[in-house]
Design a protein around this motif. Structure first.
Motif, PDB file in Angstrom:
ATOM      1  N   PHE A 346       0.332  -1.137   0.144  1.00  9.29           N
ATOM      2  CA  PHE A 346      -0.067   0.019  -0.096  1.00  9.29           C
ATOM      3  C   PHE A 346       0.846   1.067   0.012  1.00  9.29           C
ATOM      4  CE2 PHE A 346       0.986  -0.920   4.651  1.00  9.29           C
ATOM      5  CZ  PHE A 346       0.815   0.100   5.269  1.00  9.29           C
ATOM      6  N   ILE A 347       2.132   0.826   0.527  1.00 13.96           N
ATOM      7  CA  ILE A 347       3.456   2.339   0.512  1.00 13.96           C
ATOM      8  C   ILE A 347       4.064   1.613  -0.175  1.00 13.96           C
ATOM      9  CG2 ILE A 347       3.913   1.836   2.794  1.00 13.96           C
ATOM     10  CD1 ILE A 347       4.111   5.366   2.144  1.00 13.96           C
ATOM     11  N   GLU A 348       4.757   2.513  -0.914  1.00 15.41           N
ATOM     12  CA  GLU A 348       5.626   1.654  -2.024  1.00 15.41           C
ATOM     13  C   GLU A 348       7.260   2.151  -0.976  1.00 15.41           C
ATOM     14  OE1 GLU A 348       6.852   3.045  -5.741  1.00 15.41           O
ATOM     15  OE2 GLU A 348       5.426   2.418  -6.714  1.00 15.41           O
ATOM     16  N   LYS A 349       8.441   1.130  -0.651  1.00 15.13           N
ATOM     17  CA  LYS A 349       9.851   0.768  -0.240  1.00 15.13           C
ATOM     18  C   LYS A 349      10.204   2.903  -0.352  1.00 15.13           C
ATOM     19  CE  LYS A 349      13.330  -1.805   1.569  1.00 15.13           C
ATOM     20  NZ  LYS A 349      14.585  -2.611   1.302  1.00 15.13           N
ATOM     21  N   PRO A 350      10.928   2.978  -1.443  1.00 10.72           N
ATOM     22  CA  PRO A 350      11.336   4.256  -1.089  1.00 10.72           C
ATOM     23  C   PRO A 350      10.389   5.190  -0.396  1.00 10.72           C
ATOM     24  CG  PRO A 350      11.420   3.617  -3.282  1.00 10.72           C
ATOM     25  CD  PRO A 350      10.439   2.725  -2.491  1.00 10.72           C
ATOM     26  N   ALA A 351       9.227   5.432  -0.201  1.00  5.47           N
ATOM     27  CA  ALA A 351       7.984   6.205  -0.120  1.00  5.47           C
ATOM     28  C   ALA A 351       8.645   6.235   1.664  1.00  5.47           C
ATOM     29  CB  ALA A 351       6.916   6.613  -0.669  1.00  5.47           C
ATOM     30  N   GLY A 380      -5.944   5.743  -4.857  1.00  2.65           N
ATOM     31  CA  GLY A 380      -5.966   4.232  -4.823  1.00  2.65           C
ATOM     32  C   GLY A 380      -4.950   3.806  -4.948  1.00  2.65           C
ATOM     33  N   ALA A 381      -3.697   4.540  -6.077  1.00  2.75           N
ATOM     34  CA  ALA A 381      -2.884   3.532  -5.862  1.00  2.75           C
ATOM     35  C   ALA A 381      -1.911   3.224  -4.929  1.00  2.75           C
ATOM     36  CB  ALA A 381      -1.627   3.630  -7.225  1.00  2.75           C
ATOM     37  N   PRO A 382      -0.937   2.541  -5.250  1.00  2.51           N
ATOM     38  CA  PRO A 382       0.708   2.542  -3.410  1.00  2.51           C
ATOM     39  C   PRO A 382       0.758   3.776  -3.674  1.00  2.51           C
ATOM     40  CG  PRO A 382       0.285   0.863  -5.042  1.00  2.51           C
ATOM     41  CD  PRO A 382      -0.647   1.748  -5.825  1.00  2.51           C
ATOM     42  N   ILE A 383       0.887   4.666  -2.694  1.00  2.00           N
ATOM     43  CA  ILE A 383       1.469   5.942  -2.009  1.00  2.00           C
ATOM     44  C   ILE A 383       3.085   6.036  -2.863  1.00  2.00           C
ATOM     45  CG2 ILE A 383       2.451   7.145  -0.521  1.00  2.00           C
ATOM     46  CD1 ILE A 383      -0.219   6.446   0.722  1.00  2.00           C
ATOM     47  N   GLN A 384       3.571   6.368  -3.782  1.00  2.00           N
ATOM     48  CA  GLN A 384       4.378   6.815  -4.278  1.00  2.00           C
ATOM     49  C   GLN A 384       5.735   8.163  -3.415  1.00  2.00           C
ATOM     50  OE1 GLN A 384       4.831   6.617  -8.035  1.00  2.00           O
ATOM     51  NE2 GLN A 384       3.329   4.849  -8.165  1.00  2.00           N
ATOM     52  N   VAL A 385       7.243   8.316  -3.634  1.00  5.99           N
ATOM     53  CA  VAL A 385       7.592   9.481  -3.185  1.00  5.99           C
ATOM     54  C   VAL A 385       7.249  10.550  -3.937  1.00  5.99           C
ATOM     55  CG1 VAL A 385       9.942  10.800  -3.579  1.00  5.99           C
ATOM     56  CG2 VAL A 385       9.661   8.542  -3.017  1.00  5.99           C
ATOM     57  N   THR A 386       6.568  10.124  -5.260  1.00  2.00           N
ATOM     58  CA  THR A 386       5.973  11.871  -5.834  1.00  2.00           C
ATOM     59  C   THR A 386       4.775  12.124  -5.281  1.00  2.00           C
ATOM     60  OG1 THR A 386       5.104  10.324  -7.497  1.00  2.00           O
ATOM     61  CG2 THR A 386       7.081  10.770  -8.042  1.00  2.00           C
ATOM     62  N   HIS A 387       3.911  11.144  -4.600  1.00  2.00           N
ATOM     63  CA  HIS A 387       2.651  11.302  -4.041  1.00  2.00           C
ATOM     64  C   HIS A 387       3.484  12.239  -2.453  1.00  2.00           C
ATOM     65  CE1 HIS A 387       0.725   8.012  -6.158  1.00  2.00           C
ATOM     66  NE2 HIS A 387       0.534   9.269  -6.451  1.00  2.00           N
ATOM     67  N   LEU A 388       4.189  12.893  -1.737  1.00  2.00           N
ATOM     68  CA  LEU A 388       4.658  13.251  -0.608  1.00  2.00           C
ATOM     69  C   LEU A 388       5.335  14.890  -0.722  1.00  2.00           C
ATOM     70  CD1 LEU A 388       7.236  10.390   0.715  1.00  2.00           C
ATOM     71  CD2 LEU A 388       4.823  10.747   1.006  1.00  2.00           C
ATOM     72  N   PRO A 389       4.155  15.596  -0.092  1.00  2.00           N
ATOM     73  CA  PRO A 389       5.160  17.040  -0.099  1.00  2.00           C
ATOM     74  C   PRO A 389       6.426  17.323  -0.021  1.00  2.00           C
ATOM     75  CG  PRO A 389       3.828  16.434   1.416  1.00  2.00           C
ATOM     76  CD  PRO A 389       4.311  15.167   1.583  1.00  2.00           C
ATOM     77  N   ALA A 390       7.024  18.112  -1.287  1.00  2.00           N
ATOM     78  CA  ALA A 390       8.375  18.899  -1.930  1.00  2.00           C
ATOM     79  C   ALA A 390       9.437  18.781  -0.703  1.00  2.00           C
ATOM     80  CB  ALA A 390       8.225  19.945  -2.171  1.00  2.00           C
ATOM     81  N   HIS A 391       8.589  19.425   0.720  1.00  2.00           N
ATOM     82  CA  HIS A 391       9.534  19.851   1.675  1.00  2.00           C
ATOM     83  C   HIS A 391      10.080  18.568   2.469  1.00  2.00           C
ATOM     84  CE1 HIS A 391       5.833  19.528   4.346  1.00  2.00           C
ATOM     85  NE2 HIS A 391       6.598  19.520   5.012  1.00  2.00           N
ATOM     86  N   LEU A 440       9.460  -2.790   7.958  1.00  2.00           N
ATOM     87  CA  LEU A 440      10.721  -2.740   6.810  1.00  2.00           C
ATOM     88  C   LEU A 440      10.155  -2.616   5.207  1.00  2.00           C
ATOM     89  CD1 LEU A 440      13.225  -5.641   8.280  1.00  2.00           C
ATOM     90  CD2 LEU A 440      13.454  -3.492   9.130  1.00  2.00           C
ATOM     91  N   GLY A 441       9.255  -3.468   5.114  1.00  2.00           N
ATOM     92  CA  GLY A 441       8.326  -2.886   3.913  1.00  2.00           C
ATOM     93  C   GLY A 441       8.852  -3.836   3.241  1.00  2.00           C
ATOM     94  N   ILE A 442       8.975  -5.075   4.303  1.00  2.00           N
ATOM     95  CA  ILE A 442       8.985  -6.408   2.927  1.00  2.00           C
ATOM     96  C   ILE A 442       8.254  -7.641   3.131  1.00  2.00           C
ATOM     97  CG2 ILE A 442      11.640  -5.661   3.052  1.00  2.00           C
ATOM     98  CD1 ILE A 442      12.011  -7.626   4.996  1.00  2.00           C
ATOM     99  N   GLY A 443       8.368  -8.241   2.471  1.00  2.00           N
ATOM    100  CA  GLY A 443       7.836  -8.980   2.553  1.00  2.00           C
ATOM    101  C   GLY A 443       8.055 -10.576   3.731  1.00  2.00           C
ATOM    102  N   LEU A 444       6.919 -11.332   4.478  1.00  2.00           N
ATOM    103  CA  LEU A 444       7.104 -11.874   5.602  1.00  2.00           C
ATOM    104  C   LEU A 444       8.640 -12.915   5.491  1.00  2.00           C
ATOM    105  CD1 LEU A 444       7.334 -12.784   8.577  1.00  2.00           C
ATOM    106  CD2 LEU A 444       4.730 -14.113   8.034  1.00  2.00           C
ATOM    107  N   ASN A 445       8.140 -13.780   3.911  1.00  2.00           N
ATOM    108  CA  ASN A 445       9.015 -14.978   3.737  1.00  2.00           C
ATOM    109  C   ASN A 445      10.501 -14.193   3.336  1.00  2.00           C
ATOM    110  OD1 ASN A 445       7.051 -17.043   3.698  1.00  2.00           O
ATOM    111  ND2 ASN A 445       6.404 -16.527   1.825  1.00  2.00           N
ATOM    112  N   THR A 446      10.800 -12.873   2.732  1.00  2.00           N
ATOM    113  CA  THR A 446      11.772 -12.489   2.326  1.00  2.00           C
ATOM    114  C   THR A 446      12.496 -12.136   3.857  1.00  2.00           C
ATOM    115  OG1 THR A 446      11.016 -10.782   0.578  1.00  2.00           O
ATOM    116  CG2 THR A 446      12.977 -10.647   1.365  1.00  2.00           C
ATOM    117  N   LEU A 447      11.514 -11.859   5.005  1.00  2.00           N
ATOM    118  CA  LEU A 447      12.391 -11.850   6.545  1.00  2.00           C
ATOM    119  C   LEU A 447      13.468 -13.057   6.768  1.00  2.00           C
ATOM    120  CD1 LEU A 447      13.178  -9.743   8.528  1.00  2.00           C
ATOM    121  CD2 LEU A 447      10.594 -10.259   9.280  1.00  2.00           C
ATOM    122  N   ARG A 448      11.974 -13.738   6.247  1.00  2.00           N
ATOM    123  CA  ARG A 448      12.090 -15.488   7.245  1.00  2.00           C
ATOM    124  C   ARG A 448      13.723 -15.831   6.488  1.00  2.00           C
ATOM    125  NH1 ARG A 448       6.321 -17.490   6.993  1.00  2.00           N
ATOM    126  NH2 ARG A 448       5.998 -17.079   9.437  1.00  2.00           N
TER     127      ARG A 448
END
Length: 457
Positions: A346-351, A380-391, A440-448
């Motif tokens: 729902f929110i991209e990792k860079p964001a 409705g799309a995942p939140i990206q860095v471009t959706h965040l305020p400039a400051h 961390l914004g990663i999958g559970l299997n990846t973390l395992r």
């Protein structure tokens, strides 16, 4: 009252008398026990109660022996001895062995209430000291009132435990912290965990009250007290009687009005405008401010006597930049109405990284505003860095550049940095894999897989 009480006496009739008196005082968690031996066995196997009322003379085990057993196995349990014998030597012996008080039968409801009040106040103070000494994370006995406060920060969890302990008493509480840290939310939780939970909670913005408006709003007025006032008005004090009055931004209250507030705090009485009759009021006061009241006192902008009156208990909420482990949890809470937050996409990792690095001068309130703006732009799309305020993006870039400059002379392999970051997050979540993966914004299997590579299963 939420405190647990056990009464031990081999006389069933007297047990029931004390039980009724405790219920009249306000206790709900009351246990009446005829067997001292049975209770001693349960205490030895882990039973913990807040308060024990112990009869001195019982056939199987006397009160002194039971007292010693309780103090040896559950030192946080406060004990009051009850006896038909008024003898100083016995009283001193009980106090030396850890009892807080010694009551002589027949015990009046008034004497019982006063003794219990003093005893539980002592327990509250000792429990507060214990929080500071303990290395492990304290747990809440009454979690429900604190559920709206989203946190996994150890610092905040300790504050919540202190708040729960203060809630059971009648002392005023002062909550300090920067704007947007959740001071009113904590005040509501204290009210909800207190014996006054079913009574009104009234928040007042003190900066909005000036001159005659303060007296009219606080004290109320009688019919005809003002020109054109056809009806009388119930003030905050009368309306909130038996409840909790939350004095928000108390540092903004003009100095000329602080004395009027102090009289209410000291005497528990007030007089309506247009009346000469004093009215008593039973209130719990919680105050909050983002000002440094001690500095204001030295500047003659805040009364010292009022400061010490409102600071019965003091809770300081840390800013969001000091509890970064809560950023992702709060983001989940704010975004759950727009996204399936159980899915990490729902929110991209860079964001998320940008959000994690920002300092949030507006704290939780600012984070919520940033995310609401991002939701509008994302459609409705995942939140990206471009959706965040400039400051926000600029602050994140500056932070990253500073970190790179500072690390030029001690560059570590990327895998080593990643491992340290994952293990730090894993420790912060209490080694909860699901929470760590979300943080961390990663999958559970990846973390395992990552943890397994570090030898953690």
């Amino acid at each position: 009252m939420n405190s647990s009480v056990v009464v031990v006496d081999d006389d069933r009739d007297y047990l029931e008398i004390l039980g009724r008196k405790l219920a009249d005082i306000g206790f709900k968690r009351i246990r009446l026990e005829e067997s001292a031996v049975k209770l001693a066995g349960e205490i030895e196997t882990g039973l913990v109660v807040d308060l024990a009322l112990i009869d001195m003379t019982m056939p199987e085990m006397d009160g002194i022996t039971l007292l010693e057993t309780i103090k040896a196995n559950s030192p946080s349990t406060e004990c009051i001895m009850v006896t038909a014998i008024n003898e100083a030597r016995i009283a001193v012996d009980c106090l030396n062995k850890g009892a807080y008080d010694y009551l002589v039968k027949p015990v009046t409801t008034e004497d019982l209430s006063l003794s219990i009040k003093r005893t539980l106040e002592r327990k509250r103070l000792l429990d507060l000291i214990d929080i500071e000494k303990r290395g492990d994370l304290p747990t809440l006995e009454n979690e429900a009132p604190f559920k709206p406060i989203i946190t996994q920060s150890k610092k905040v969890m300790r504050i919540l435990k202190e708040a729960e302990l203060h809630a059971s008493s009648q002392v005023p509480v002062l909550i300090t912290g920067e704007s947007g840290t959740g001071k009113e939310l904590l005040a509501r939780a204290i009210h909800g965990a207190s014996p006054r939970a079913q009574q009104p909670f009234t928040p007042i913005n003190m900066s909005s009250l000036t001159g005659s408006l303060f007296e009219a709003e606080f004290f109320g007025h009688t019919k005809g007290a003002f020109t054109g006032a056809e009806n009388g008005r119930v003030g905050y004090l009368e309306y909130t009687n038996r409840g909790t009055l939350f004095l928000d931004e108390i540092g903004d209250l003009p100095l000329s009005l602080q004395g009027k507030l102090l009289r209410v705090l000291q005497d528990g009485e007030f007089t309506k405008l247009g009346s000469s009759t004093h009215q008593q009021v039973d209130l719990r006061f919680i105050a909050a401010t983002n000002e440094n009241l001690e500095r204001m006192i030295t500047q003659k902008r805040f009364r010292k006597d009022l400061y010490y009156r409102i600071r019965g208990g003091w809770l300081h909420l840390p800013p969001l930049r000091e509890r970064r482990e809560d950023i992702f949890l709060l983001a989940q809470k704010f975004l759950e109405k727009y996204y399936d937050v159980s899915h990490p996409g729902f929110i991209e990792k860079p964001a998320l990284e940008v959000l994690m690095q920002y300092a949030y001068p507006g704290n939780i309130r600012e984070l919520k505003s940033i995310l609401q703006s991002a939701v509008n732009l994302a459609h409705g799309a995942p939140i990206q860095v471009t959706h965040l305020p400039a400051h926000i993006k600029t602050a994140s870039k500056n932070c990253t550049d500073e970190e790179m400059d500072a690390g030029d002379q001690t560059i570590k392999p990327l895998a080593e940095i990643e491992k340290a970051h994952i293990l730090k997050a894993y420790a912060q979540t209490g080694e909860n894999k699901s929470k760590t993966a979300r943080l961390l914004g990663i999958g559970l299997n990846t973390l395992r897989r990552k943890l397994a590579g570090y030898g953690i299963h």
